[in-house]
Design a protein around this motif. Structure first.
Motif, PDB file in Angstrom:
ATOM      1  N   GLY A  73       0.816  -1.212   0.000  1.00  0.00           N
ATOM      2  CA  GLY A  73       0.000   0.000   0.000  1.00  0.00           C
ATOM      3  C   GLY A  73       0.844   1.254   0.000  1.00  0.00           C
ATOM      4  N   MET A  74       1.920   1.249   0.789  1.00  0.00           N
ATOM      5  CA  MET A  74       2.805   2.417   0.819  1.00  0.00           C
ATOM      6  C   MET A  74       3.517   2.598  -0.521  1.00  0.00           C
ATOM      7  SD  MET A  74       2.605   4.054   3.646  1.00  0.00           S
ATOM      8  CE  MET A  74       0.863   3.766   3.574  1.00  0.00           C
ATOM      9  N   LEU A  75       3.940   1.490  -1.135  1.00  0.00           N
ATOM     10  CA  LEU A  75       4.571   1.580  -2.452  1.00  0.00           C
ATOM     11  C   LEU A  75       3.578   2.068  -3.498  1.00  0.00           C
ATOM     12  CD1 LEU A  75       6.743  -1.659  -2.602  1.00  0.00           C
ATOM     13  CD2 LEU A  75       7.557   0.686  -2.502  1.00  0.00           C
ATOM     14  N   SER A  76       2.341   1.626  -3.372  1.00  0.00           N
ATOM     15  CA  SER A  76       1.316   1.994  -4.337  1.00  0.00           C
ATOM     16  C   SER A  76       0.998   3.485  -4.295  1.00  0.00           C
ATOM     17  CB  SER A  76       0.049   1.181  -4.073  1.00  0.00           C
ATOM     18  OG  SER A  76      -0.949   1.499  -4.997  1.00  0.00           O
ATOM     19  N   THR A  77       1.073   4.087  -3.108  1.00  0.00           N
ATOM     20  CA  THR A  77       0.777   5.519  -3.014  1.00  0.00           C
ATOM     21  C   THR A  77       1.867   6.368  -3.656  1.00  0.00           C
ATOM     22  OG1 THR A  77       1.792   5.694  -0.822  1.00  0.00           O
ATOM     23  CG2 THR A  77      -0.583   5.269  -0.913  1.00  0.00           C
ATOM     24  N   SER A  78       3.098   5.866  -3.679  1.00  0.00           N
ATOM     25  CA  SER A  78       4.195   6.641  -4.261  1.00  0.00           C
ATOM     26  C   SER A  78       4.521   6.219  -5.687  1.00  0.00           C
ATOM     27  CB  SER A  78       5.445   6.516  -3.386  1.00  0.00           C
ATOM     28  OG  SER A  78       5.908   5.184  -3.392  1.00  0.00           O
ATOM     29  N   ALA A  79       3.760   5.290  -6.248  1.00  0.00           N
ATOM     30  CA  ALA A  79       4.033   4.811  -7.607  1.00  0.00           C
ATOM     31  C   ALA A  79       3.633   5.862  -8.638  1.00  0.00           C
ATOM     32  CB  ALA A  79       3.267   3.517  -7.865  1.00  0.00           C
ATOM     33  N   THR A  80       4.324   5.832  -9.763  1.00  0.00           N
ATOM     34  CA  THR A  80       4.025   6.728 -10.870  1.00  0.00           C
ATOM     35  C   THR A  80       2.814   6.199 -11.624  1.00  0.00           C
ATOM     36  OG1 THR A  80       6.389   7.172 -11.104  1.00  0.00           O
ATOM     37  CG2 THR A  80       4.981   7.803 -12.942  1.00  0.00           C
ATOM     38  N   VAL A  81       1.812   7.026 -11.803  1.00  0.00           N
ATOM     39  CA  VAL A  81       0.616   6.626 -12.545  1.00  0.00           C
ATOM     40  C   VAL A  81       0.802   7.034 -14.006  1.00  0.00           C
ATOM     41  CG1 VAL A  81      -1.878   6.897 -12.775  1.00  0.00           C
ATOM     42  CG2 VAL A  81      -0.823   6.892 -10.508  1.00  0.00           C
ATOM     43  N   ILE A  82       0.712   6.061 -14.907  1.00  0.00           N
ATOM     44  CA  ILE A  82       0.862   6.328 -16.337  1.00  0.00           C
ATOM     45  C   ILE A  82      -0.285   5.655 -17.083  1.00  0.00           C
ATOM     46  CG2 ILE A  82       3.366   6.553 -16.225  1.00  0.00           C
ATOM     47  CD1 ILE A  82       3.560   3.757 -17.437  1.00  0.00           C
ATOM     48  N   GLU A  83      -0.434   6.025 -18.324  1.00  0.00           N
ATOM     49  CA  GLU A  83      -1.426   5.378 -19.182  1.00  0.00           C
ATOM     50  C   GLU A  83      -0.715   4.347 -20.040  1.00  0.00           C
ATOM     51  OE1 GLU A  83      -4.366   6.570 -22.817  1.00  0.00           O
ATOM     52  OE2 GLU A  83      -4.215   7.967 -21.129  1.00  0.00           O
ATOM     53  N   CYS A  84      -1.218   3.127 -20.022  1.00  0.00           N
ATOM     54  CA  CYS A  84      -0.611   2.053 -20.803  1.00  0.00           C
ATOM     55  C   CYS A  84      -0.822   2.327 -22.293  1.00  0.00           C
ATOM     56  CB  CYS A  84      -1.236   0.712 -20.420  1.00  0.00           C
ATOM     57  SG  CYS A  84      -0.623  -0.672 -21.405  1.00  0.00           S
ATOM     58  N   PRO A  85       0.249   2.267 -23.093  1.00  0.00           N
ATOM     59  CA  PRO A  85       0.093   2.524 -24.522  1.00  0.00           C
ATOM     60  C   PRO A  85      -0.653   1.398 -25.247  1.00  0.00           C
ATOM     61  CG  PRO A  85       2.359   1.928 -24.020  1.00  0.00           C
ATOM     62  CD  PRO A  85       1.638   2.053 -22.715  1.00  0.00           C
ATOM     63  N   GLU A  86      -0.672   0.211 -24.651  1.00  0.00           N
ATOM     64  CA  GLU A  86      -1.313  -0.942 -25.294  1.00  0.00           C
ATOM     65  C   GLU A  86      -2.825  -0.975 -25.066  1.00  0.00           C
ATOM     66  OE1 GLU A  86      -0.924  -4.219 -27.750  1.00  0.00           O
ATOM     67  OE2 GLU A  86       0.711  -2.969 -27.036  1.00  0.00           O
ATOM     68  N   CYS A  87      -3.244  -0.887 -23.784  1.00  0.00           N
ATOM     69  CA  CYS A  87      -4.680  -1.012 -23.468  1.00  0.00           C
ATOM     70  C   CYS A  87      -5.334   0.327 -23.137  1.00  0.00           C
ATOM     71  CB  CYS A  87      -4.896  -1.998 -22.319  1.00  0.00           C
ATOM     72  SG  CYS A  87      -4.224  -1.474 -20.733  1.00  0.00           S
ATOM     73  N   GLY A  88      -4.547   1.377 -22.897  1.00  0.00           N
ATOM     74  CA  GLY A  88      -5.084   2.704 -22.641  1.00  0.00           C
ATOM     75  C   GLY A  88      -5.601   2.930 -21.232  1.00  0.00           C
ATOM     76  N   LYS A  89      -5.397   1.968 -20.325  1.00  0.00           N
ATOM     77  CA  LYS A  89      -5.874   2.126 -18.953  1.00  0.00           C
ATOM     78  C   LYS A  89      -4.781   2.736 -18.082  1.00  0.00           C
ATOM     79  CE  LYS A  89      -9.039  -1.758 -19.125  1.00  0.00           C
ATOM     80  NZ  LYS A  89      -9.408  -3.057 -18.542  1.00  0.00           N
ATOM     81  N   GLN A  90      -5.202   3.404 -17.002  1.00  0.00           N
ATOM     82  CA  GLN A  90      -4.253   3.975 -16.051  1.00  0.00           C
ATOM     83  C   GLN A  90      -3.656   2.843 -15.216  1.00  0.00           C
ATOM     84  OE1 GLN A  90      -4.030   7.565 -14.714  1.00  0.00           O
ATOM     85  NE2 GLN A  90      -4.668   8.187 -16.747  1.00  0.00           N
ATOM     86  N   THR A  91      -2.345   2.809 -15.102  1.00  0.00           N
ATOM     87  CA  THR A  91      -1.662   1.782 -14.327  1.00  0.00           C
ATOM     88  C   THR A  91      -0.560   2.418 -13.501  1.00  0.00           C
ATOM     89  OG1 THR A  91      -0.582  -0.379 -14.465  1.00  0.00           O
ATOM     90  CG2 THR A  91      -0.031   1.208 -16.176  1.00  0.00           C
ATOM     91  N   LYS A  92      -0.121   1.731 -12.464  1.00  0.00           N
ATOM     92  CA  LYS A  92       0.940   2.244 -11.597  1.00  0.00           C
ATOM     93  C   LYS A  92       2.240   1.552 -11.934  1.00  0.00           C
ATOM     94  CE  LYS A  92      -2.126   3.460  -7.883  1.00  0.00           C
ATOM     95  NZ  LYS A  92      -2.465   3.352  -6.482  1.00  0.00           N
ATOM     96  N   MET A  93       3.327   2.325 -11.892  1.00  0.00           N
ATOM     97  CA  MET A  93       4.629   1.789 -12.251  1.00  0.00           C
ATOM     98  C   MET A  93       5.618   2.029 -11.120  1.00  0.00           C
ATOM     99  SD  MET A  93       6.685   2.437 -15.729  1.00  0.00           S
ATOM    100  CE  MET A  93       8.058   3.449 -15.333  1.00  0.00           C
ATOM    101  N   LEU A  94       6.318   0.969 -10.708  1.00  0.00           N
ATOM    102  CA  LEU A  94       7.371   1.056  -9.701  1.00  0.00           C
ATOM    103  C   LEU A  94       8.712   0.816 -10.373  1.00  0.00           C
ATOM    104  CD1 LEU A  94       5.868  -1.053  -6.779  1.00  0.00           C
ATOM    105  CD2 LEU A  94       6.079   1.419  -6.886  1.00  0.00           C
ATOM    106  N   GLY A  95       9.688   1.610 -10.050  1.00  0.00           N
ATOM    107  CA  GLY A  95      11.023   1.422 -10.597  1.00  0.00           C
ATOM    108  C   GLY A  95      11.148   1.921 -12.026  1.00  0.00           C
ATOM    109  N   LYS A  96      12.233   1.476 -12.691  1.00  0.00           N
ATOM    110  CA  LYS A  96      12.484   1.920 -14.064  1.00  0.00           C
ATOM    111  C   LYS A  96      11.616   1.184 -15.070  1.00  0.00           C
ATOM    112  CE  LYS A  96      17.202   3.465 -13.414  1.00  0.00           C
ATOM    113  NZ  LYS A  96      18.565   3.408 -13.905  1.00  0.00           N
ATOM    114  N   THR A  97      11.359  -0.099 -14.815  1.00  0.00           N
ATOM    115  CA  THR A  97      10.486  -0.872 -15.694  1.00  0.00           C
ATOM    116  C   THR A  97       9.465  -1.602 -14.839  1.00  0.00           C
ATOM    117  OG1 THR A  97      11.897  -2.830 -15.654  1.00  0.00           O
ATOM    118  CG2 THR A  97      12.302  -1.248 -17.405  1.00  0.00           C
ATOM    119  N   ASP A  98       8.309  -1.799 -15.412  1.00  0.00           N
ATOM    120  CA  ASP A  98       7.240  -2.530 -14.733  1.00  0.00           C
ATOM    121  C   ASP A  98       6.310  -3.054 -15.806  1.00  0.00           C
ATOM    122  OD1 ASP A  98       5.707  -3.609 -12.738  1.00  0.00           O
ATOM    123  OD2 ASP A  98       5.302  -1.721 -11.719  1.00  0.00           O
TER     124      ASP A  98
END
Length: 115
Positions: free
Chosen positions: A65-90
């Motif tokens: 939960g703590m990691l999820s609050t600080s994760a970068t929220v981006i839009e997936c280029p494949e499905c177009g949904k908002q997803t959270k990203m941790l680290g350099k790749t996810d």
């Protein structure tokens, strides 16, 4: 098939919760089936291990939960949904596409097609 890092943390929390419950139920069988002193000792040992597993799962869920609050929220280029990203790749939480924000890793993260 791998999933996003946040989902993997949640999966480990769920497995620890289910494992702890199973251990406590197995330990309780020593009392329910009246195995005497051995059953009581078995219930105490398995109950303690199960309780520790449940506490560890609570810690894993809190950490996720703590990691999820600080994760970068981006839009997936494949499905177009908002997803959270941790680290350099996810990976996308929904379609499992490899994602990166680092331009140096983009060529490595993109899956190659053989057709």
């Amino acid at each position: 098939m791998r999933s996003s890092k946040v989902n993997e943390f949640r999966l480990w929390g769920l497995l620890l919760t289910m494992g702890g419950m199973m251990l406590m139920i197995v330990g309780l069988a020593g009392i329910v089936f009246d195995w005497g002193t051995f059953g009581r000792v078995l219930a105490i040992i398995f109950g303690a291990i199960g309780m520790v597993s449940m506490l560890v799962s609570m810690g894993v869920y809190f950490w996720a939960g703590m990691l999820s609050t600080s994760a970068t929220v981006i839009e997936c280029p494949e499905c177009g949904k908002q997803t959270k990203m941790l680290g350099k790749t996810d990976r996308c939480m929904f379609c499992k596409t490899i994602l990166t924000l680092d331009p140096n890793l983009e060529s490595n993260a993109a899956p190659t097609s053989n057709s």
